[in-house]
Write a protein that holds these residues in place. Structure first.
Motif, PDB file in Angstrom:
ATOM      1  N   VAL A 150     -61.874 143.765  60.163  1.00  0.00           N
ATOM      2  CA  VAL A 150     -61.705 144.637  61.328  1.00  0.00           C
ATOM      3  C   VAL A 150     -60.213 144.741  61.616  1.00  0.00           C
ATOM      4  N   ILE A 152     -57.336 146.161  64.251  1.00  0.00           N
ATOM      5  CA  ILE A 152     -57.138 146.596  65.635  1.00  0.00           C
ATOM      6  C   ILE A 152     -55.681 147.010  65.795  1.00  0.00           C
ATOM      7  N   GLY A 160     -59.665 150.883  66.466  1.00  0.00           N
ATOM      8  CA  GLY A 160     -60.109 149.908  65.480  1.00  0.00           C
ATOM      9  C   GLY A 160     -60.787 150.562  64.297  1.00  0.00           C
ATOM     10  N   ILE A 162     -63.380 149.427  60.838  1.00  0.00           N
ATOM     11  CA  ILE A 162     -64.283 148.374  60.362  1.00  0.00           C
ATOM     12  C   ILE A 162     -64.600 148.578  58.886  1.00  0.00           C
ATOM     13  N   SER A 176     -67.670 154.673  65.179  1.00  0.00           N
ATOM     14  CA  SER A 176     -67.555 153.212  65.265  1.00  0.00           C
ATOM     15  C   SER A 176     -66.085 152.789  65.325  1.00  0.00           C
ATOM     16  N   ILE A 179     -62.969 149.794  69.615  1.00  0.00           N
ATOM     17  CA  ILE A 179     -62.840 148.505  70.312  1.00  0.00           C
ATOM     18  C   ILE A 179     -62.037 148.638  71.602  1.00  0.00           C
ATOM     19  N   THR A 182     -64.239 148.750  74.616  1.00  0.00           N
ATOM     20  CA  THR A 182     -65.079 147.610  74.973  1.00  0.00           C
ATOM     21  C   THR A 182     -64.739 147.204  76.409  1.00  0.00           C
ATOM     22  N   ILE A 267     -61.093 140.319  70.786  1.00  0.00           N
ATOM     23  CA  ILE A 267     -61.319 139.816  69.424  1.00  0.00           C
ATOM     24  C   ILE A 267     -62.516 138.868  69.401  1.00  0.00           C
ATOM     25  N   SER A 269     -65.143 138.912  71.289  1.00  0.00           N
ATOM     26  CA  SER A 269     -66.367 139.718  71.345  1.00  0.00           C
ATOM     27  C   SER A 269     -66.672 140.347  69.991  1.00  0.00           C
ATOM     28  N   THR A 270     -65.616 140.798  69.313  1.00  0.00           N
ATOM     29  CA  THR A 270     -65.786 141.403  67.992  1.00  0.00           C
ATOM     30  C   THR A 270     -66.297 140.373  66.988  1.00  0.00           C
ATOM     31  N   LEU A 274     -69.716 140.958  65.080  1.00  0.00           N
ATOM     32  CA  LEU A 274     -69.647 141.371  63.673  1.00  0.00           C
ATOM     33  C   LEU A 274     -69.404 140.226  62.698  1.00  0.00           C
ATOM     34  N   ILE A 279     -59.639 139.474  61.029  1.00  0.00           N
ATOM     35  CA  ILE A 279     -59.195 140.429  62.041  1.00  0.00           C
ATOM     36  C   ILE A 279     -57.716 140.675  61.792  1.00  0.00           C
TER      37      ILE A 279
END
Length: 339
Positions: A150, A152, A160, A162, A176, A179, A182, A267, A269-270, A274, A279
């Motif tokens: 991912v 960012i 972001g 993915i 998608s 981020i 969010t 991050i 939460s990501t 996922l 990252i």
């Protein structure tokens, strides 16, 4: 035929060593174009102002001129270019190569792919600029060798990209990776999307600038930024923020600490959702602020993530910097051309 790694599948593909791609990174202020070889090496490059106020046709004409320019600089023939890849801001109609909406350009439903193919005679492939930057970092940058990444990018907003199992993930409606939208703080500051408490409204360069201006102009807190940025606070450059931060300016340190905490929470939460292998953080502000800021981001990401989910996840910065977009665009061109 030369064998090389295919960044979309982790396998190999055959490619004529005389074939190259043109990567184009189109932003609201500048357009970068380059000829890229099969190993991700830049043979030539050109930069030009976007000048979107002149209209989409004029911008596309400049892109076409840049194609000719970088081919000439690379000292190759146009016939050796297999395709053009472009990263453009805003939502993209991937099937038709149309820029649906790019507010920084003032574009609505611009058929960029078709127009550029007509002008250059070369197959052209289009994607969102953040997706393209992610692809560049995955194929030839910090994410090389990983299967799930991912990226960012912290800039005017926060975007972001993915990659799952070696391929860009788009979602059901190709949206998608947002981020930046969010929700991190319920009832927080209003975001450009209309919601409140989005990561973008808390930690983007725009949000950081708003906080700095509030502390300096409204709360009357003294800050070195007024000198460093030339007494101009309407726009505060990333370099000025980084310089004030390194000089331990109290206002700047306070605002950056707040922003980096929220980035760490985003991050976390990501990672919880996922669980990627890596990252990757990018954008001018992240690159300017350096390792101390990254340590703080990692701290809060680890604090708020599920321990088992965070285990083995690497949090790092981009390796390609500003070149991620043009290299990723070339990778996009190669991948789409080989389908």
């Amino acid at each position: 035929m030369k064998k090389e790694k295919d960044s979309s599948t982790g396998g190999t593909l055959g490619q004529d060593s005389n074939q190259y791609q043109i990567g184009i990174d189109m932003g609201g202020t500048k357009i970068l174009a380059s000829v890229i070889d099969s190993n991700g090496q830049i043979l030539s490059r050109n930069k030009q102002a976007t000048a979107p106020e002149q209209g989409s046709e004029a911008v596309i004409e400049r892109i076409s001129d840049q194609v000719d320019s970088v081919v000439k600089k690379a000292k190759i023939k146009k016939e050796q270019i297999s395709a053009i890849g472009i990263g453009a801001p805003g939502p993209i109609d991937l099937d038709n190569g149309v820029v649906i909406f790019a507010p920084n350009l003032g574009w609505h439903n611009v058929p960029l792919k078709k127009s550029l193919e007509e002008k250059t005679g070369l197959p052209t492939h289009l994607d969102n600029d953040v997706n393209v930057g992610t692809l560049g970092e995955y194929a030839f940058g910090a994410g090389r060798g990983k299967k799930s990444v991912v990226c960012i990018f912290v800039g005017t907003g926060i975007g972001g990209g993915i990659i799952i199992d070696g391929k860009l993930f788009y979602g059901s409606s190709s949206t998608s990776g947002e981020i930046g939208h969010t929700i991190i703080k319920v009832g927080g500051p209003k975001c450009g999307c209309g919601n409140r408490g989005c990561l973008e409204a808390l930690a983007s360069r725009t949000a950081i600038t708003k906080q700095l201006r509030k502390h300096i102009l409204i709360d009357k807190e003294p800050s070195l930024l007024t000198q460093i940025n030339g007494n101009q606070l309407d726009t505060i450059k990333s370099g000025s923020i980084a310089k004030a931060f390194r000089k331990k300016d109290k206002v700047t340190v306070k605002v950056i600490k707040r922003a980096t905490k929220y980035i760490g929470i985003g991050i976390a939460s990501t990672v919880n959702f996922l669980n990627p292998e890596m990252i990757i953080l990018g954008g001018g502000l992240i690159e300017a602020l350096g390792n101390k800021t990254m340590d703080r981001i990692r701290h809060f990401a680890t604090k708020y993530a599920i321990q088992h989910a965070m285990s083995g996840v690497e949090i790092t910065t981009t390796q390609l910097g500003d070149d991620a977009g043009i290299i990723g665009a070339a990778v996009l061109a190669k991948q789409r051309s080989n389908k």
